[in-house]
Motif scaffolding. Structure first.
Motif, short mmCIF file in Angstrom:
data_model
loop_
_atom_site.label_atom_id
_atom_site.label_comp_id
_atom_site.label_asym_id
_atom_site.label_seq_id
_atom_site.Cartn_x
_atom_site.Cartn_y
_atom_site.Cartn_z
N GLN A 8 0.84 -1.19 0.00
CA GLN A 8 0.00 0.00 0.00
C GLN A 8 0.88 1.24 0.00
OE1 GLN A 8 -2.66 -0.32 3.36
NE2 GLN A 8 -4.16 -1.50 2.18
N VAL A 9 0.56 2.16 -0.87
CA VAL A 9 1.32 3.40 -0.99
C VAL A 9 0.42 4.56 -0.60
CG1 VAL A 9 2.59 4.94 -2.53
CG2 VAL A 9 2.74 2.45 -2.84
N LYS A 10 0.88 5.34 0.35
CA LYS A 10 0.13 6.52 0.78
C LYS A 10 0.71 7.75 0.09
CE LYS A 10 -1.28 9.18 4.85
NZ LYS A 10 -1.16 9.32 6.32
N ILE A 11 -0.14 8.45 -0.64
CA ILE A 11 0.29 9.66 -1.33
C ILE A 11 -0.12 10.87 -0.49
CG2 ILE A 11 0.06 11.06 -3.41
CD1 ILE A 11 -0.57 8.49 -4.94
N VAL A 12 0.85 11.64 -0.07
CA VAL A 12 0.59 12.80 0.78
C VAL A 12 0.59 14.06 -0.08
CG1 VAL A 12 1.39 14.16 2.75
CG2 VAL A 12 1.68 11.66 2.74
N THR A 13 -0.48 14.82 0.01
CA THR A 13 -0.56 16.08 -0.73
C THR A 13 -0.72 17.23 0.25
OG1 THR A 13 -2.96 15.89 -0.98
CG2 THR A 13 -1.61 14.98 -2.74
N ALA A 14 -0.25 18.39 -0.15
CA ALA A 14 -0.32 19.58 0.72
C ALA A 14 -1.77 20.06 0.83
CB ALA A 14 0.56 20.68 0.15
N ASP A 15 -2.04 20.79 1.89
CA ASP A 15 -3.35 21.40 2.10
C ASP A 15 -3.58 22.45 1.02
OD1 ASP A 15 -5.65 22.60 2.97
OD2 ASP A 15 -4.82 23.31 4.87
N PRO A 16 -4.62 22.30 0.19
CA PRO A 16 -4.84 23.25 -0.91
C PRO A 16 -5.64 24.49 -0.52
CG PRO A 16 -6.45 21.51 -1.04
CD PRO A 16 -5.60 21.20 0.17
N SER A 17 -6.04 24.59 0.75
CA SER A 17 -6.92 25.70 1.14
C SER A 17 -6.26 27.06 0.95
CB SER A 17 -7.39 25.54 2.58
OG SER A 17 -6.31 25.57 3.48
N ALA A 18 -4.94 27.12 1.11
CA ALA A 18 -4.26 28.41 0.98
C ALA A 18 -4.39 28.97 -0.44
CB ALA A 18 -2.79 28.28 1.37
N ILE A 19 -4.14 28.13 -1.45
CA ILE A 19 -4.23 28.62 -2.83
C ILE A 19 -5.68 28.90 -3.19
CG2 ILE A 19 -4.35 26.35 -3.94
CD1 ILE A 19 -2.42 29.43 -5.23
N GLY A 20 -6.62 28.12 -2.64
CA GLY A 20 -8.03 28.39 -2.89
C GLY A 20 -8.45 29.73 -2.31
N LEU A 21 -8.04 30.00 -1.07
CA LEU A 21 -8.36 31.28 -0.43
C LEU A 21 -7.67 32.44 -1.14
CD1 LEU A 21 -8.31 30.31 3.35
CD2 LEU A 21 -10.30 31.02 2.01
N PHE A 22 -6.45 32.20 -1.62
CA PHE A 22 -5.74 33.25 -2.36
C PHE A 22 -6.51 33.62 -3.63
CE2 PHE A 22 -2.65 34.60 -5.60
CZ PHE A 22 -2.15 35.74 -4.98
N GLY A 23 -6.97 32.59 -4.36
CA GLY A 23 -7.74 32.86 -5.56
C GLY A 23 -9.00 33.65 -5.25
N LEU A 24 -9.70 33.24 -4.19
CA LEU A 24 -10.91 33.95 -3.77
C LEU A 24 -10.59 35.39 -3.38
CD1 LEU A 24 -13.93 33.98 -2.98
CD2 LEU A 24 -13.23 33.11 -0.72
N ALA A 25 -9.49 35.57 -2.65
CA ALA A 25 -9.12 36.91 -2.19
C ALA A 25 -8.85 37.86 -3.35
CB ALA A 25 -7.89 36.83 -1.29
#
Length: 206
Positions: A8-25
């Motif tokens: 089993q391979v666990k793929i870890v991805t960064a929290d995308p909320s920052a770029i989402g909030l930046f786009g909204l801002a």
């Protein structure tokens, strides 16, 4: 009998909320400048609506799905498609797709879309209560934005247009703070910019 082993391979991805909030801002900052009369026209609002409001939040939506974050995926996805539709609606009104489409515009149709988004945002605001307080107040401001946009589209007094404008500016400023908090709190591994604890009304605080 040989039993092949499985890995089993666990793929870890960064929290995308920052770029989402930046786009909204950024998109709300640019759009609010037009609503407040600080800038004129929509020609240079459209690219920011498409690339920051739409694509940046769609990127966050897709990666929140990988995190199994239904709330974040739905929020970022819904508002991404809002900005795709809004930018296209502006282009229709400006005659980009021809005079026939531009001549058949009925702004009340946008009013129904805004009303639908208002209902959506109201129940997302309830969910935001159990995320953190900065996100909750961003959603409260989005509620006010859609109240203003809905009534303005149906021909209500100018006060509703102003409500939408100032709410949108507030969304921009608070989302910039939320973006900064998401990046720096993760980067430093501690609370560098506080975002406020969940309210703990609908589920226990972790």
């Amino acid at each position: 009998m040989h039993n092949p082993s499985s890995t089993q391979v666990k793929i870890v991805t960064a929290d995308p909320s920052a770029i989402g909030l930046f786009g909204l801002a950024i998109v709300t900052l640019v759009a609010s400048s037009q609503k407040l009369g600080l800038t004129d026209g929509l020609s240079l609002v459209i690219p920011w609506a498409i690339f920051l409001g739409a694509f940046a939040q769609l990127f966050a939506c897709i990666h929140d799905a990988k995190h199994n974050n239904t709330f974040g995926m739905t929020a970022f996805g819904a508002y991404a498609f809002f900005w795709f539709a809004t930018a296209t609606s502006w282009m229709v009104k400006m005659g980009v797709f021809g005079s026939e489409l531009a001549g058949a515009v009925d702004g009340k149709q946008l009013g129904f879309a805004f009303a639908g988004y208002l209902v959506f945002t109201l129940f997302m605001t309830i969910g935001a209560m159990e995320t953190h307080k900065v996100l909750f107040f961003i959603f409260v401001l989005i509620d006010l934005l859609f109240i203003g946009l809905t009534f303005d589209a149906f021909g209500a007094p100018e006060a509703f247009h102003k409500l939408a404008a100032f709410a949108e500016l507030g969304i921009a400023l608070l989302s910039l703070y939320g973006c900064g908090a998401a990046v720096l709190n993760t980067h430093f591994g501690k609370v560098f910019l506080p975002v406020g604890r969940p309210f703990g009304i609908f589920k226990a605080r972790s």
